[in-house]
Design an enzyme around this catalytic site. Sequence first.
Site, PDB file in Angstrom:
ATOM      1  N   GLU A   1      17.090   3.323  47.441  1.00  0.00           N
ATOM      2  CA  GLU A   1      16.139   3.759  46.421  1.00  0.00           C
ATOM      3  C   GLU A   1      15.106   2.659  46.220  1.00  0.00           C
ATOM      4  OE1 GLU A   1      18.082   5.088  42.701  1.00  0.00           O
ATOM      5  OE2 GLU A   1      16.681   3.773  41.672  1.00  0.00           O
TER       6      GLU A   1
ATOM      7  N   LYS B   1      21.346   1.997  45.148  1.00  0.00           N
ATOM      8  CA  LYS B   1      20.469   2.214  44.013  1.00  0.00           C
ATOM      9  C   LYS B   1      20.083   0.884  43.376  1.00  0.00           C
ATOM     10  CE  LYS B   1      21.101   6.545  42.423  1.00  0.00           C
ATOM     11  NZ  LYS B   1      21.449   7.494  41.366  1.00  0.00           N
TER      12      LYS B   1
ATOM     13  N   ARG C   1      35.844  37.591  32.147  1.00  0.00           N
ATOM     14  CA  ARG C   1      35.035  36.484  31.625  1.00  0.00           C
ATOM     15  C   ARG C   1      34.984  35.314  32.598  1.00  0.00           C
ATOM     16  NH1 ARG C   1      30.919  35.858  30.452  1.00  0.00           N
ATOM     17  NH2 ARG C   1      31.108  37.882  29.466  1.00  0.00           N
TER      18      ARG C   1
ATOM     19  N   ASP D   1      11.461   6.560  44.114  1.00  0.00           N
ATOM     20  CA  ASP D   1      11.919   6.948  42.781  1.00  0.00           C
ATOM     21  C   ASP D   1      10.841   6.755  41.734  1.00  0.00           C
ATOM     22  OD1 ASP D   1      13.995   7.889  41.049  1.00  0.00           O
ATOM     23  OD2 ASP D   1      14.111   5.847  40.258  1.00  0.00           O
TER      24      ASP D   1
ATOM     25  N   LYS E   1      24.379  15.482  40.244  1.00  0.00           N
ATOM     26  CA  LYS E   1      24.425  15.833  38.813  1.00  0.00           C
ATOM     27  C   LYS E   1      24.955  17.245  38.632  1.00  0.00           C
ATOM     28  CE  LYS E   1      20.887  12.456  37.725  1.00  0.00           C
ATOM     29  NZ  LYS E   1      19.507  12.153  37.290  1.00  0.00           N
TER      30      LYS E   1
END
Lengths: 284, 284, 284, 284, 284, 284
Positions: free
Chosen positions: E200, E170, E103, E221, E138
């Site tokens: 960004e 950012k 598994r 973005d 992510k």
Amino acid sequence: MKKMGTVPIFHLRKRLFEALKEDIGSGDITSEALISERSVSSAIFLAKENGILCGLPFALEALRLLDPNLQWEIQRFDGASLEPGVTIARITGSTRAILSGERVALNILCRLSGIATLTAKFVKLVQGTGAKILDTRKTTPLWRDLEKYAVRTGGGTNHRMGLYDMVLVKDNHIRACGGIREALRKARERVRPGVKVEIEVTTSLQFQEALKEQADWIMLDNMPVEEMSRCAKAGKGKAILEASGGINEKNIRAVAETGVDFVSLGALTHSVKALDISLELEEN
Amino acid sequence: MKKMGTVPIFHLRKRLFEALKEDIGSGDITSEALISERSVSSAIFLAKENGILCGLPFALEALRLLDPNLQWEIQRFDGASLEPGVTIARITGSTRAILSGERVALNILCRLSGIATLTAKFVKLVQGTGAKILDTRKTTPLWRDLEKYAVRTGGGTNHRMGLYDMVLVKDNHIRACGGIREALRKARERVRPGVKVEIEVTTSLQFQEALKEQADWIMLDNMPVEEMSRCAKAGKGKAILEASGGINEKNIRAVAETGVDFVSLGALTHSVKALDISLELEEN
Amino acid sequence: MKKMGTVPIFHLRKRLFEALKEDIGSGDITSEALISERSVSSAIFLAKENGILCGLPFALEALRLLDPNLQWEIQRFDGASLEPGVTIARITGSTRAILSGERVALNILCRLSGIATLTAKFVKLVQGTGAKILDTRKTTPLWRDLEKYAVRTGGGTNHRMGLYDMVLVKDNHIRACGGIREALRKARERVRPGVKVEIEVTTSLQFQEALKEQADWIMLDNMPVEEMSRCAKAGKGKAILEASGGINEKNIRAVAETGVDFVSLGALTHSVKALDISLELEEN
Amino acid sequence: MKKMGTVPIFHLRKRLFEALKEDIGSGDITSEALISERSVSSAIFLAKENGILCGLPFALEALRLLDPNLQWEIQRFDGASLEPGVTIARITGSTRAILSGERVALNILCRLSGIATLTAKFVKLVQGTGAKILDTRKTTPLWRDLEKYAVRTGGGTNHRMGLYDMVLVKDNHIRACGGIREALRKARERVRPGVKVEIEVTTSLQFQEALKEQADWIMLDNMPVEEMSRCAKAGKGKAILEASGGINEKNIRAVAETGVDFVSLGALTHSVKALDISLELEEN
Amino acid sequence: MKKMGTVPIFHLRKRLFEALKEDIGSGDITSEALISERSVSSAIFLAKENGILCGLPFALEALRLLDPNLQWEIQRFDGASLEPGVTIARITGSTRAILSGERVALNILCRLSGIATLTAKFVKLVQGTGAKILDTRKTTPLWRDLEKYAVRTGGGTNHRMGLYDMVLVKDNHIRACGGIREALRKARERVRPGVKVEIEVTTSLQFQEALKEQADWIMLDNMPVEEMSRCAKAGKGKAILEASGGINEKNIRAVAETGVDFVSLGALTHSVKALDISLELEEN
Amino acid sequence: MKKMGTVPIFHLRKRLFEALKEDIGSGDITSEALISERSVSSAIFLAKENGILCGLPFALEALRLLDPNLQWEIQRFDGASLEPGVTIARITGSTRAILSGERVALNILCRLSGIATLTAKFVKLVQGTGAKILDTRKTTPLWRDLEKYAVRTGGGTNHRMGLYDMVLVKDNHIRACGGIREALRKARERVRPGVKVEIEVTTSLQFQEALKEQADWIMLDNMPVEEMSRCAKAGKGKAILEASGGINEKNIRAVAETGVDFVSLGALTHSVKALDISLELEEN
């Protein structure tokens, strides 16, 4: 030996954490199902038989790992005598935390109290002889520091902590080195000067040789009591003398009266009856 | 219960490593001073008293962590009966490794053999009654898997492994939930369906209620033998029945004859006499 | 002190692994981009200046963690004298592994060889005086065992390994205890018998008191050479004597000639010039 | 480069804990024997020579691991100039904790301050030239982040943190790839776009090729000063230029005046003299 | 981007071990009860749907941790196209080990193959536009290296590995700094020179400012496609350009045709359908 | 199944710490360069789409590991329905800590919320049938406890936690044992009594045999709906019945209406779309 304080929690936290994980695993499903996350309770550690208390700070720390806000009032400290019905400490905190940590806390507390109780029994048996009770390295793997602390709590004295802080030349080493003289000389020559050197002997002849080579400490292993007496007389003041091997409740007094400085017993830590202590939740 | 094989070494290596570090610390100064790095020896594990062997694979693995080339011939496997003088296994490898790992290997082997021996004694005492000997969670922290394996080796049966694989509703839980019925219903409702639910009762009345609520398993805690008999009769085939509390060598036969399925004893793992086994270096 | 063999790899693997992770992190992007996964190379460890080699087994082990099939031929062992151009060892294995592990291997090897080289220099300066060179606990955190091994490799002697294997009563302890006498008595009373007790003194007066209280070992800290001589004469054979504090290449001979048993230097491990050793890939 | 704040304690706690364990092992037997568990003291970190302070937060954190209630007043922050007799910080807490953690705290503080001091010396030597001082990967295994922070504290600039955050094509890589052009093309093609590519060259010819292939950064390794000057002129504004190899206090000014952007020195971290700082318990 | 080889097993062993422990816990009771410890079997990894294979070496390593003697023949390597019924690899080893590790091996293999398959789909959608598919941070915590390798295996390109190897300014950073210009200048001044700086932007105006301040890399973005086109034209050759935000199968072609260098998609790793692969024991 | 509270943070801290280290590595160079160490900010977790919230306590704990003084106000608890624009929680603390931990916090939160959302969807699809949604062991390695908690949060029921807490005899086991009868008997005989025994069957014939051998739980694997109905009728009340294999949004209602107790879906955890949640710094 006066007590040197407990084992710093600093050394313990990781093991207590692992011990809790061993028991709790993927979750204490009983408490999670039955007890509200917000429930708070009081509980007491309760003695169920006679003995010497040892390990309370570690038991409390285990519970505190599960509830960092746990409160406690201690009524008996490590080293205290217990009898059935004595309240050792009262704790207040998350009911779930208390029930989830109870078994680990008790497993530690009951075993360490068992060691302290057994040690105290032997200490009493040699009282007045001048001999002291010594432990060994026959401890539970991963818990030696606590078990040696329990021996101290019961009034015993610690032998070396491990293979790293003292030389102890045993039978097998002697054979591999070609004799007591060779072993002791090699040890002196190669070991850092801060370290004491002990050697195990089984006969008066070996004892004489060890004494002549100025061993710091000589272990009389499985020696008849009379021979031990003669060695003790001959060695007094020249080396630390330790009786070892086959010692039990019946013969320990005679051994201690030979004049040795120490009597060592593996059973103090390898064959222990857990002391009966329970944790009781109090009615709200 | 048939033996299910030993605990896979996979689970153990880290703990054995830590146990060796606990003993060896900054170095086994005796062996390093007296024994050549290149010296190779044979040694035997030798039984010194009667009992059941348990833990040999772990003792060997501990030594192999210090000498990856260690060789062994096993003469007695786990579960075998021992008597004084029996050679259990012969090992050959680095003399330093053998002497540095000896104590850890024996500390594990002697304790586990002590547990297996004690279990076998109780198994024999209930022979023919149909009852089986069950262990508890009163094990040494960090070594539960090995100790439960030792119980199996001695012929006993394992209760749950931890708080995670079975529900056991105890006295404290019952009180906090408002009764047996409430506790059992909450447990059913909230616990995943793969899990069995056990409850502890101390009276016939409680027993009836637990039975009615279809507990999978009922523990009769500290119940008089006659009351236990009545419960056993009433519950046979409806739930697993376990006798627990205050059971010892003297009363265990009577308890087992009540018709319960299991008799559980904390002493199997919390109050053990280490079995006497030694490691003897052989003359070259 | 005769060399006691290297630090067992058993104690080191985890730290070497962490050291490689520190450098390699999410990947050695240069080698992964430029070198084929299947490329195999030979390389040599090459001395670039005069000194004493130390740490080769650890450097090789670091590389072996990246390539378990790495092969090597050792041409100089730890303790050997090096001069520019000397080939220390030739290795053959995965080119990527060699290039990815090179810096960690050299960082260890160059520092330990630097310590051994510095120690050997001081050992030579006291030759013939009977005094030995002793290290301190002023080591790089997490690498003490290797650095103390490097001191041994350079011909020095190790003082205690840590706070756990010897008592060393320092200035601050004395003050906190109310004097030398009180400190030494408490130490005797409370410390396990296997442990030697050293005390630091700065004046003849303190030295007399320490001698009277039968300290096993006395450190003469920052004492003028003449005063040290007088103490050495008075203490010879009664306690181990160690000179310490402000000792350097210029004054060490005079200090050693006072008759002390040991001269200790923090600089052996806290202020070290790395020995210049490089790893050179060989043309295929 | 402006200072970017210290290394977050988050990254350090585990290593500090291991460092304390390395020193304290099974217990600081001196402090446990002589100092009451309840004793509280103040102590100061005291500078004993001229230099730049670095590492104070880590030294304090080490002590706080032993006494979570430790208090401090900081009088000099990292980056401050020290001279003999300057009080760096005053701490108040458990006497045992302070004495048990002193050595680890100082071992870190003295080494990092040594690195900052050495870096500042080189920074001063190149002042006004426009060149900056750069460190290398020749750091102490397991402590690179702290040592690179110490370089920043001394006014230096950090080169890559490890093998993972920049490409540096060295001699060995070039050979294995069949030349500078091939190496740089492969690197561009295979490495993620966020990464800069540096290459090591030893001749003007190689330098021209690297420039033509648009290396982001070129290291002039062990190049004569005049040749370096020519390269610097040719490469200005096209690539970052770094001088490296065999640079010391005597020749660094000349190297810096060639017009390179950076001068890198392994000695900043591999051959450091610890700065003399002590911890002094204050009289109560 | 050409594939850079798999993630070295060196980095993985500990996590695979923990993953096995998570599943096996106190023992695979099914296999231990039903399968003999000595049973040996063959089994195949079998594809059940179309996709790109990824993660085979890690799946095999997981199994090998349970059976160090496991043998395998690989028929499809990472990066290969799969279709239903294709045998990926045949393994032979301990039946228990295979069943206990199945598994974990499949959980890794199916997820990584799912990522590679999804990436390949997007790579195909932008084919011929010159734009490349880029991943993000992510990823699944603790498995980023493997997931980024799966992106490479599917033909994608990796963005930065973490917060440590590239600057990405950012929205939030810009606001906290007082604007794009301030942020880029601070970044240049304080970050080590080996590091590229990305910013960004969401509007053409911001884009112009970022370009003027010589950002190495600009992320557009959530910008409308036409505006993105204008930016791409203006920025070509001056900075790396990346489109990001709200990109999916439908709009990706249009985005890629704007002339940006990269299109980044969080979904590559955060919203993945596992590829259906099974492990089938073969009849003996 | 009623929710059993979240996974205790006690079990999580180490993994969260490792997850942060994976992302932050040698430092969050963007935040360190741009944000003052002393800057404090507020930020909100903001829902961007419809779904069920899950994982908030773990996301907050991750941030708290970076800033122990982080404050929060929770506006939606785990299990709440989200829609775009809903504020989930507001946090206040170190700006650097918030920005450095944001991605790890969101990676956990978005995935767990995705699982809860998907589970809730299937729960709704079977509403009124009496069947419950069950998860599998097809979880992300190292995060099973959290993913199974997310299934509970979405209204699903957990199957076994791992290989250790229930027997599940699968196809491969049956073959290796010589049949269903043999497998079930062996399981009963050898497995501890606290454990339930499930078996996988694919035909009515096998189902009858499993029923006859009194399996506690029978999995109907990839069975046609009509056959499943017949089995469900035959087995009702005699064993727990679980439908499994190839179940999706389209066929799940029909499957659930067969009368089985549970429908299990691997997709709940192996093929999840992350729920879109962002962290937004608020203007000061």
